[in-house]
Scaffold this motif. Structure first.
Motif, PDB file in Angstrom:
ATOM      1  N   UNK A 242       0.843  -1.206   0.000  1.00 29.13           N
ATOM      2  CA  UNK A 242       0.000   0.000   0.000  1.00 29.13           C
ATOM      3  C   UNK A 242       0.870   1.244   0.000  1.00 29.13           C
ATOM      4  N   UNK A 285     -12.229   3.860  14.657  1.00 32.53           N
ATOM      5  CA  UNK A 285     -12.810   5.168  14.354  1.00 32.53           C
ATOM      6  C   UNK A 285     -12.436   5.716  12.987  1.00 32.53           C
ATOM      7  N   UNK A 286     -11.233   5.358  12.525  1.00 31.17           N
ATOM      8  CA  UNK A 286     -10.705   5.993  11.320  1.00 31.17           C
ATOM      9  C   UNK A 286     -10.539   4.972  10.211  1.00 31.17           C
ATOM     10  N   UNK A 287     -10.881   5.346   9.001  1.00 32.74           N
ATOM     11  CA  UNK A 287     -10.663   4.433   7.899  1.00 32.74           C
ATOM     12  C   UNK A 287      -9.170   4.373   7.569  1.00 32.74           C
ATOM     13  N   UNK A 288      -8.711   3.160   7.302  1.00 32.98           N
ATOM     14  CA  UNK A 288      -7.312   2.965   6.877  1.00 32.98           C
ATOM     15  C   UNK A 288      -7.260   2.755   5.365  1.00 32.98           C
ATOM     16  N   UNK A 289      -8.366   3.008   4.673  1.00 33.87           N
ATOM     17  CA  UNK A 289      -8.437   2.672   3.259  1.00 33.87           C
ATOM     18  C   UNK A 289      -7.993   3.789   2.326  1.00 33.87           C
ATOM     19  N   UNK A 290      -8.364   3.668   1.059  1.00 31.54           N
ATOM     20  CA  UNK A 290      -7.966   4.663   0.061  1.00 31.54           C
ATOM     21  C   UNK A 290      -8.514   6.037   0.446  1.00 31.54           C
ATOM     22  N   UNK A 295     -16.296   5.940   2.177  1.00 30.54           N
ATOM     23  CA  UNK A 295     -16.238   4.695   2.932  1.00 30.54           C
ATOM     24  C   UNK A 295     -17.044   3.593   2.258  1.00 30.54           C
ATOM     25  N   UNK A 298     -14.943   2.072  -0.325  1.00 30.59           N
ATOM     26  CA  UNK A 298     -13.825   1.308   0.240  1.00 30.59           C
ATOM     27  C   UNK A 298     -14.233  -0.112   0.617  1.00 30.59           C
ATOM     28  N   UNK A 299     -15.442  -0.242   1.167  1.00 33.73           N
ATOM     29  CA  UNK A 299     -15.834  -1.554   1.699  1.00 33.73           C
ATOM     30  C   UNK A 299     -16.652  -2.374   0.718  1.00 33.73           C
ATOM     31  N   UNK A 304      -9.295  -4.595  -2.491  1.00 38.53           N
ATOM     32  CA  UNK A 304      -8.484  -4.419  -1.277  1.00 38.53           C
ATOM     33  C   UNK A 304      -7.442  -5.531  -1.170  1.00 38.53           C
ATOM     34  N   UNK A 305      -6.527  -5.316  -0.247  1.00 37.07           N
ATOM     35  CA  UNK A 305      -5.556  -6.361   0.101  1.00 37.07           C
ATOM     36  C   UNK A 305      -5.406  -6.390   1.606  1.00 37.07           C
ATOM     37  N   UNK A 306      -5.502  -7.562   2.196  1.00 39.35           N
ATOM     38  CA  UNK A 306      -5.248  -7.705   3.627  1.00 39.35           C
ATOM     39  C   UNK A 306      -4.364  -8.910   3.897  1.00 39.35           C
ATOM     40  N   UNK A 334      -9.515  -8.771  -2.253  1.00 36.46           N
ATOM     41  CA  UNK A 334     -10.920  -8.721  -2.638  1.00 36.46           C
ATOM     42  C   UNK A 334     -10.977  -8.012  -3.985  1.00 36.46           C
ATOM     43  N   UNK A 403     -19.215  -6.232   0.256  1.00 36.75           N
ATOM     44  CA  UNK A 403     -17.774  -6.465   0.368  1.00 36.75           C
ATOM     45  C   UNK A 403     -17.402  -7.929   0.341  1.00 36.75           C
TER      46      UNK A 403
ATOM     47  N   UNK B 221     -14.082  -9.408   4.155  1.00 35.99           N
ATOM     48  CA  UNK B 221     -14.989  -8.973   3.097  1.00 35.99           C
ATOM     49  C   UNK B 221     -15.796  -7.765   3.541  1.00 35.99           C
ATOM     50  N   UNK B 224     -12.791  -5.132   4.936  1.00 33.83           N
ATOM     51  CA  UNK B 224     -11.568  -4.907   4.144  1.00 33.83           C
ATOM     52  C   UNK B 224     -11.682  -3.654   3.301  1.00 33.83           C
ATOM     53  N   UNK B 225     -10.697  -2.766   3.408  1.00 32.28           N
ATOM     54  CA  UNK B 225     -10.733  -1.501   2.694  1.00 32.28           C
ATOM     55  C   UNK B 225     -10.975  -0.342   3.628  1.00 32.28           C
ATOM     56  N   UNK B 226     -11.421  -0.639   4.852  1.00 28.82           N
ATOM     57  CA  UNK B 226     -11.664   0.427   5.817  1.00 28.82           C
ATOM     58  C   UNK B 226     -10.931   0.180   7.140  1.00 28.82           C
ATOM     59  N   UNK B 232      -0.226  -5.033   8.832  1.00 31.91           N
ATOM     60  CA  UNK B 232       0.343  -4.012   7.944  1.00 31.91           C
ATOM     61  C   UNK B 232       1.119  -2.984   8.772  1.00 31.91           C
ATOM     62  N   UNK B 359      -5.834   4.689  15.479  1.00 30.31           N
ATOM     63  CA  UNK B 359      -6.785   3.630  15.815  1.00 30.31           C
ATOM     64  C   UNK B 359      -6.146   2.406  16.451  1.00 30.31           C
TER      65      UNK B 359
END
Lengths: 460, 460
Positions: A242, A285-290, A295, A298-299, A304-306, A334, A403, B221, B224-226, B232, B359
Motif C-alpha cells: 500500500x 474510528x478511522x478508515x485505513x483505506x484509500x 467509505x 472502500x468496503x 483491497x488487500x489484507x 478482494x 464487500x 470482506x 476490508x478496505x476500511x 500491515x 486507531x
C-alpha cells in the motif's frame, strides 16, 4: 393493479399463518456443519419440499453427496421464468449460554423501541428470508390461483459450510435450472426503512507466501549484522503493498476496475456512512483505506488487500535469540469489476519476487480464487425491481455493493449464464451467525409484500 | 627467560599426563541442564577441586543453590593477582546417534589432514580450555615450585544453563574474588595458526511488541478496505527500522558507538573474511548488513537489530478471511561500546509509538537487557598478553570482537570492577554444542604453553 392490491391484501390476511409456518421451519435444528444434525437438515429439506408441494410446485428432494437440495418448479407456458435461491441450513448456536431463549424455540419479542422481532437461529439467515419469497408465492396462489411467471426454487442445505456440493449439482442439472434471471433473498436492506438491491459481490484471491533465507535458524549474536532476516524481507514486501494514500501499488492491480456511474457515485456521496459510525462495532474510528474514496466504496466497490496471518521464527514465551530461517504470510485480495483473479495472482507473485534479495528464495501456495460478480447497472429488470421496492417501502431502493462473496452467485453466472437480483430484508443488527439472531417482523411482512410487487413487476 | 624455557619444557614433558587428566574430567557426564546428571556435575566439581588442591591451591566447593562452584586460591605475597574463570558443565549430547563414538569416552583421532583431535563432549567447551590454564599452573609448579603471581580460580557448573546462580555468588563473595584482572578461556583463535584476544562481547536488548487494532478479528470482506490491519502496521514499522544501506534508523540508536581505532580498522581490513566464506555454513552468500562496513565489523563491533519472531492472525492450514485484531513481534538488538540498554529500549519504543496510527494501541514486554562489555584497546596488560601469544604461535594475535554475549563478563566488570582478558584456543570447526565435539591436540598443547607465556608476561 386491482390484482396486485388483492394479492397484497392476501399477504396481510395470511400473516399469522405465515408466521406459524416460519416458526415450524425455525424449530428444525438444521445445523449443516454438525454431523449430529444431519437428520435435522433432511427434515428441513422435507419441510420446505412439502410446503412447496402444497403450493402446487412439482418438487424433488435431490441428493448431492451432502445435505440434500430442494428443487421445485411451477412452470406455466412461455412466460418469463425466475430461479429463486435460498438455503435451509443454519449456523451453529454456540455459545449457547448467551441466548436469552432456546435458539430453536422461535418467539416474537418487542424491543425497547417498540419494534417487534422474530428471534431464533435462522430467523433472518436464511429461513426468514427464504420464506418471504415462498409466502409471496402463496399470496399469489390464494388471490389468483396461479403465479404470474414461471418459478423454479432451489433451496440448498450447505450454504453455511461453503456450498460444497452445489456447483457440481448446478453444473449437472443446468438444463433443469434454466431461467431468465435468478432471485436471491440472502442480503440486507440499506436501513430499516430503505430497501436495497445488492449489485455486486467482491471476488477473492488468496495467496500464501513463504520467504526463506538461511538453511536453518541462526544465532543472532554470531550472524546478526550479516545474515539476511526473512522477517525483515517479508515485512518490507507487505509494507510496500500500500502507498501512503492506501492505494495498492502492485503494477496492473487496478486493471478491470471501473469507476462507478456518475448517478451511483452521487447517490453514494449522499448515503455513505462515516468511518466512525461504520467502524464503531469493531472498536475503530478511522478508515485505513484509500484516502480519496467514500467509505461505502472502500468496503464494497473498491478492491483491497489484507494480510490475514503472518508467522516466522520464535513465537513462544520468553526469548530466543535467533535469525529465523523463514517467514510466511497469508495474503488475500478482494476483487471488483472485471479484475482477473489469475492476473492479480501473477502480478502479486511478480511484485514479491522483485523484492526478494538474491540470498532468499520465495514460494507460494495458491488458495481460493474467484472473480467479482456484478449486475450491470443497465440490466433491463433492475429498474422495475427498484420501482417495486420503492412502492412498498416509500423510499427509493439503494443499489449497493457487498464487500463479501456468495460464491454460488458466480456459479449461476458461469454455469447457467444467469444474472442475479439480490434482494433481501436483513438489517445490520440482526445478529446473523451470533446468539439471539432476529428478523424484524416488518422485514418478514413487508418482505413478503416486496416479493409480491417484484414478481408482479418482473411479470410485466 | 631461562625459567620460561624450563617451564615450557615441563609442559612438553607432561603432555601425556596432562591428556590423561583431561580425559579423566571428560569422562564425567556433567550435563548441567539435565537433573539426572546433577551427581555428575558435583563429581566434576570435586574432580577439579581435587586437582587444584594437588597443585597447592586452597580449595572450596561452594554451594550456590544450583550446581556448586569451585573456588581456589594460590596467593603469594603482594604480587599481581589474576582471577581465572571457566566452567566444568557441558551441553547435552543429543542427538546421540550422530556421535561416532560415545560422547563421554574421550579419544584422540587423526583427521584426513593429519591433524590430531581430542573428541568428546566438553573437549573444547570448556573442559579442554579450562585445563590449558590448570596445566600451565602445574608446569610452573613442577619447574619452579610456585606460581609467578597470585591466582584465584573460579570454575562454575551452570554456564550452559545461563549461569543462573553465579552473579549472586560473585556479588556475595566479592571480597574473596578481588583481583587485578580476570582471565577467561572460553573463546576461540582467529584461525588454526593465529591466536586471538576477544576484546568485546555485544550486549542485548530484547523487546516484544504487540500492535492491536479492532476489538476482535474482522471479516475481511465486510471490513476490508476500511479497517486498520495491525499486520500491515507492524510490517511497516519493521520495514522502517533499517534504511537501504542496512543502517538502523531509530533516532539516538548509535549513541555510544565509537569507531574502531585506526590500527585495528587497518588490521580488520586485511583479515576480514568475505561474506561468501563467512555465510557459507548458513547457506547464504551476501551480507545483508551495513553496506559501508567490513563483514568482521558487521558481526562483532557494530550494533544490530533482528526480528526473532513474528505472529498474528490465522496461521493454520488453508484459508481464513480475517483482518487480525493484533500482531506481535520479538525484536532484539545487539549492542556495542557504550550503548545504554535502557536508552535503546526507550528509543525503540518511541520509534514504534510514532508509527502506530491513531486507531491502534501498542504494548511492550521488556525481556533481557545487558550492555556490551569491552576491554579498552589501551589496557595496560593487553600488549604484553598479545606479545606472549605471538611468541608461542609465531603470528601476531588478532584483537577481535565477539558477536555474542558471555553475561558473567559484564558481572565481573559491574560487581568486581574487573576487566577480562578473553584468550581461548577453540576453532570454528570444533562442533561446540554439537555431536563429535573436538579440540585440536595443538590447541590443548600450545594452549597450555600460551598460558605459561601469558602468566609469565603478566607477572613482569
Amino acid at each position: 393493479m386491482a390484482d396486485l392490491k388483492r394479492i397484497l391484501e392476501a399477504v396481510d390476511c395470511e400473516l399469522d399463518r405465515s408466521l406459524e409456518r416460519l416458526f415450524g421451519l425455525l424449530r428444525i435444528a438444521s445445523i449443516s456443519t454438525d454431523p449430529a444434525h444431519a437428520t435435522d437438515c433432511r427434515r428441513a429439506a422435507d419441510w420446505v419440499a412439502a410446503d412447496l408441494a402444497d403450493l402446487g410446485f412439482e418438487v424433488g428432494v435431490r441428493e448431492t453427496g451432502g445435505h440434500p437440495v430442494v428443487l421445485a418448479k411451477h412452470l406455466d407456458g412461455n412466460r418469463r421464468h425466475v430461479l429463486f435461491y435460498g438455503h435451509y441450513d443454519v449456523q451453529p448456536v454456540d455459545p449457547l449460554d448467551l441466548w436469552e431463549t432456546a435458539p430453536f424455540e422461535p418467539r416474537i419479542t418487542t424491543g425497547r423501541d417498540g419494534i417487534q422481532h422474530i428471534v431464533a437461529r435462522g430467523a433472518c439467515d436464511d429461513k426468514g428470508q427464504l420464506m418471504t419469497f415462498i409466502e409471496a408465492c402463496r399470496a399469489y396462489k390464494i388471490a389468483t390461483g396461479t403465479l404470474p411467471l414461471g418459478v423454479s426454487v432451489l433451496i440448498e442445505g450447505e450454504e453455511e459450510m461453503g456450498s460444497k456440493h452445489l456447483p457440481a449439482f448446478v453444473g449437472a442439472f443446468r438444463d433443469e435450472l434454466a431461467a431468465d434471471v435468478a432471485l436471491v433473498c440472502d442480503t440486507g436492506m440499506w436501513n430499516r426503512t430503505t430497501p436495497a438491491i445488492t449489485m455486486s459481490l467482491r471476488g477473492l484471491v488468496y495467496e500464501e507466501v513463504r520467504v526463506r533465507a538461511a538453511s536453518h535458524d541462526l544465532h543472532s549474536g554470531l550472524f546478526g549484522g550479516a545474515a539476511q532476516n526473512p522477517v525483515h524481507v517479508l515485512s518490507s514486501i507487505i509494507a510496500a503493498i500500500h502507498d501512503d494514500n492506501g492505494r495498492i501499488t502492485i503494477p496492473g492491480f487496478y486493471d478491470g476496475v471501473e469507476e462507478l456511474p456518475a448517478d451511483v457515485k452521487a447517490e453514494y456521496a449522499k448515503i455513505s456512512p462515516s468511518a466512525e459510525s461504520f467502524l464503531s462495532t469493531a472498536g475503530l474510528k478511522e478508515s485505513a483505506g484509500e484516502r480519496d474514496r467514500l467509505l461505502i466504496e472502500q468496503i464494497s466497490t473498491r478492491p483491497t488487500c489484507d494480510v490475514n496471518g503472518i508467522w516466522g521464527g520464535y513465537t513462544g514465551p520468553g526469548t530466543k535469540t535467533i535469525i529465523p530461517a523463514e517467514a510466511s504470510a497469508k495474503v488475500s485480495f478482494r476483487l471488483v469489476g472485471d479484475q482477473d483473479p489469475d492476473k492479480v495472482r501473477e502480478a502479486f507473485q511478480a511484485f514479491v519476487r522483485a523484492r526478494v534479495p538474491a540470498d532468499c528464495a520465495v514460494d507460494f501456495i495458491s488458495h481460493k480464487g474467484s472473480p467479482a460478480v456484478s449486475l450491470p447497472y443497465d440490466h433491463p429488470l433492475l429498474t422495475s425491481a427498484c420501482r417495486a421496492l420503492e412502492d412498498e417501502w416509500g423510499n427509493p431502493a439503494v443499489r449497493v455493493g457487498s464487500g463479501g462473496s456468495i460464491p454460488i452467485i458466480g456459479d449461476f453466472k458461469r454455469l447457467l449464464g444467469l444474472d442475479s437480483l439480490l434482494i433481501g430484508f436483513g438489517l445490520d443488527d440482526d445478529r446473523v451467525h451470533s446468539p439471539n439472531e432476529k428478523y424484524n417482523l416488518a422485514s418478514f411482512h413487508k418482505g413478503i409484500r416486496s416479493w409480491v410487487r417484484v414478481l408482479h413487476a418482473l411479470s410485466q
